[in-house]
Structure formats: C-alpha cells, structure tokens
Write a protein that holds these residues in place. Structure first.
Motif, PDB file in Angstrom:
ATOM      1  N   THR A   1       0.674   0.883   6.150  1.00  0.00           N
ATOM      2  CA  THR A   1      -0.159  -0.281   6.445  1.00  0.00           C
ATOM      3  C   THR A   1      -1.519   0.220   6.900  1.00  0.00           C
ATOM      4  O   THR A   1      -1.689   1.401   7.216  1.00  0.00           O
ATOM      5  N   HIS A   2      -2.489  -0.652   6.937  1.00  0.00           N
ATOM      6  CA  HIS A   2      -3.828  -0.247   7.358  1.00  0.00           C
ATOM      7  C   HIS A   2      -3.845   0.144   8.831  1.00  0.00           C
ATOM      8  O   HIS A   2      -4.752   0.838   9.278  1.00  0.00           O
ATOM      9  N   ASP A   3      -2.851  -0.271   9.592  1.00  0.00           N
ATOM     10  CA  ASP A   3      -2.762   0.074  11.007  1.00  0.00           C
ATOM     11  C   ASP A   3      -2.222   1.493  11.219  1.00  0.00           C
ATOM     12  O   ASP A   3      -2.385   2.060  12.283  1.00  0.00           O
TER      13      ASP A   3
ATOM     14  N   ASP B   1       7.809   3.802  -7.407  1.00  0.00           N
ATOM     15  CA  ASP B   1       6.863   4.796  -6.905  1.00  0.00           C
ATOM     16  C   ASP B   1       7.457   5.599  -5.751  1.00  0.00           C
ATOM     17  O   ASP B   1       7.220   6.805  -5.642  1.00  0.00           O
ATOM     18  N   GLU B   2       8.236   4.949  -4.892  1.00  0.00           N
ATOM     19  CA  GLU B   2       8.869   5.650  -3.772  1.00  0.00           C
ATOM     20  C   GLU B   2       9.850   6.716  -4.267  1.00  0.00           C
ATOM     21  O   GLU B   2      10.013   7.751  -3.635  1.00  0.00           O
ATOM     22  N   GLN B   3      10.458   6.503  -5.416  1.00  0.00           N
ATOM     23  CA  GLN B   3      11.352   7.497  -6.000  1.00  0.00           C
ATOM     24  C   GLN B   3      10.581   8.716  -6.490  1.00  0.00           C
ATOM     25  O   GLN B   3      11.149   9.778  -6.694  1.00  0.00           O
ATOM     26  N   ASN B   4       9.263   8.555  -6.661  1.00  0.00           N
ATOM     27  CA  ASN B   4       8.411   9.630  -7.165  1.00  0.00           C
ATOM     28  C   ASN B   4       7.488  10.197  -6.089  1.00  0.00           C
ATOM     29  O   ASN B   4       6.430  10.749  -6.411  1.00  0.00           O
ATOM     30  N   GLY B   5       7.861  10.049  -4.820  1.00  0.00           N
ATOM     31  CA  GLY B   5       7.127  10.701  -3.751  1.00  0.00           C
ATOM     32  C   GLY B   5       6.098   9.854  -3.029  1.00  0.00           C
ATOM     33  O   GLY B   5       5.445  10.340  -2.108  1.00  0.00           O
ATOM     34  N   TRP B   6       5.925   8.599  -3.414  1.00  0.00           N
ATOM     35  CA  TRP B   6       4.967   7.728  -2.726  1.00  0.00           C
ATOM     36  C   TRP B   6       5.609   7.169  -1.459  1.00  0.00           C
ATOM     37  O   TRP B   6       6.820   6.966  -1.404  1.00  0.00           O
ATOM     38  N   VAL B   7       4.789   6.905  -0.430  1.00  0.00           N
ATOM     39  CA  VAL B   7       5.273   6.387   0.841  1.00  0.00           C
ATOM     40  C   VAL B   7       4.471   5.141   1.184  1.00  0.00           C
ATOM     41  O   VAL B   7       3.248   5.121   1.046  1.00  0.00           O
TER      42      VAL B   7
ATOM     43  N   TYR C   1       0.845  -1.193   0.000  1.00  0.00           N
ATOM     44  CA  TYR C   1       0.000   0.000   0.000  1.00  0.00           C
ATOM     45  C   TYR C   1       0.879   1.241   0.000  1.00  0.00           C
ATOM     46  O   TYR C   1       1.836   1.338   0.771  1.00  0.00           O
ATOM     47  N   LEU C   2       0.545   2.189  -0.881  1.00  0.00           N
ATOM     48  CA  LEU C   2       1.324   3.416  -1.014  1.00  0.00           C
ATOM     49  C   LEU C   2       0.406   4.627  -0.904  1.00  0.00           C
ATOM     50  O   LEU C   2      -0.751   4.580  -1.317  1.00  0.00           O
ATOM     51  N   ARG C   3       0.949   5.717  -0.363  1.00  0.00           N
ATOM     52  CA  ARG C   3       0.187   6.960  -0.202  1.00  0.00           C
ATOM     53  C   ARG C   3       1.012   8.110  -0.767  1.00  0.00           C
ATOM     54  O   ARG C   3       2.222   8.164  -0.587  1.00  0.00           O
ATOM     55  N   HIS C   4       0.327   9.028  -1.463  1.00  0.00           N
ATOM     56  CA  HIS C   4       0.981  10.214  -2.023  1.00  0.00           C
ATOM     57  C   HIS C   4       0.183  11.433  -1.590  1.00  0.00           C
ATOM     58  O   HIS C   4      -1.051  11.396  -1.618  1.00  0.00           O
ATOM     59  N   PRO C   5       0.843  12.522  -1.173  1.00  0.00           N
ATOM     60  CA  PRO C   5       0.102  13.685  -0.678  1.00  0.00           C
ATOM     61  C   PRO C   5      -0.795  14.333  -1.728  1.00  0.00           C
ATOM     62  O   PRO C   5      -1.819  14.912  -1.395  1.00  0.00           O
ATOM     63  N   GLU C   6      -0.453  14.215  -2.992  1.00  0.00           N
ATOM     64  CA  GLU C   6      -1.245  14.844  -4.049  1.00  0.00           C
ATOM     65  C   GLU C   6      -2.188  13.870  -4.741  1.00  0.00           C
ATOM     66  O   GLU C   6      -3.297  14.227  -5.109  1.00  0.00           O
ATOM     67  N   HIS C   7      -1.768  12.620  -4.920  1.00  0.00           N
ATOM     68  CA  HIS C   7      -2.518  11.657  -5.722  1.00  0.00           C
ATOM     69  C   HIS C   7      -3.350  10.670  -4.915  1.00  0.00           C
ATOM     70  O   HIS C   7      -4.098   9.885  -5.484  1.00  0.00           O
ATOM     71  N   GLY C   8      -3.195  10.652  -3.595  1.00  0.00           N
ATOM     72  CA  GLY C   8      -4.005   9.746  -2.778  1.00  0.00           C
ATOM     73  C   GLY C   8      -3.293   8.441  -2.495  1.00  0.00           C
ATOM     74  O   GLY C   8      -2.105   8.428  -2.186  1.00  0.00           O
ATOM     75  N   THR C   9      -4.031   7.336  -2.615  1.00  0.00           N
ATOM     76  CA  THR C   9      -3.462   6.028  -2.293  1.00  0.00           C
ATOM     77  C   THR C   9      -3.517   5.105  -3.496  1.00  0.00           C
ATOM     78  O   THR C   9      -4.302   5.318  -4.418  1.00  0.00           O
ATOM     79  N   LYS C  10      -2.686   4.091  -3.461  1.00  0.00           N
ATOM     80  CA  LYS C  10      -2.679   3.076  -4.515  1.00  0.00           C
ATOM     81  C   LYS C  10      -2.104   1.789  -3.963  1.00  0.00           C
ATOM     82  O   LYS C  10      -1.530   1.764  -2.876  1.00  0.00           O
ATOM     83  N   VAL C  11      -2.247   0.730  -4.720  1.00  0.00           N
ATOM     84  CA  VAL C  11      -1.727  -0.581  -4.346  1.00  0.00           C
ATOM     85  C   VAL C  11      -0.739  -1.019  -5.409  1.00  0.00           C
ATOM     86  O   VAL C  11      -1.043  -0.995  -6.600  1.00  0.00           O
ATOM     87  N   ALA C  12       0.453  -1.402  -4.968  1.00  0.00           N
ATOM     88  CA  ALA C  12       1.457  -1.966  -5.872  1.00  0.00           C
ATOM     89  C   ALA C  12       1.467  -3.478  -5.663  1.00  0.00           C
ATOM     90  O   ALA C  12       1.305  -3.965  -4.544  1.00  0.00           O
TER      91      ALA C  12
END
Length: 69
Positions: free
Chosen positions: A33-35, A24-30, A4-15
């Motif tokens: 976990t659901h916790d 994706d982490e190189q492009n600002g995704w973090v 699971y990845l989260r981006h401040p501008e684009h929201g969330t996504k699943v890799a």
C-alpha cells in the motif's frame, strides 16, 4: 479495484483484477500500500547521513571535424 505490486527486479506495477494480482504473486510480486515504506526509505532512515562525493560525468563529448570547403 486497484492492487499495487512491487518486484525487486522489475519495480512496481498496478493490477486491476484479483486474478492478475494472484498470478503476479506466483511470479515474485508482493502487494503493498502507499502507506508501506519502501526498502530504500527504510535503509535511509537507519543510515546516518554521510558526505557525498561530487558526481562524475562519464559521458564523452562528441566532437566534429571541420570539413574541407
């Protein structure tokens, strides 16, 4: 594998692959976990509840003109 990845501008996504997540982490995704609480949940926990104003409807109503018959 589900990442699971989260981006401040684009929201969330699943890799689905580690390589995709690393790219994706190189492009600002973090990764998260659901916790992990979201930023908005953390802010809500800190702020005290305040009075909320009634929502304002800013949509215009489309009106039809009567046609001559």
């Amino acid at each position: 594998m589900t990442i699971y990845l989260r981006h401040p501008e684009h929201g969330t996504k699943v890799a689905t692959m580690e390589q995709e997540a690393e790219y994706d982490e190189q492009n600002g995704w973090v990764r998260y976990t659901h916790d992990t609480p979201s930023i908005s949940e953390e802010v809500e926990a800190v702020e005290e509840p305040t009075e909320t104003a009634a929502p304002v409807n800013t949509l215009e109503v489309k009106r039809r003109r009567k046609t001559a018959e």
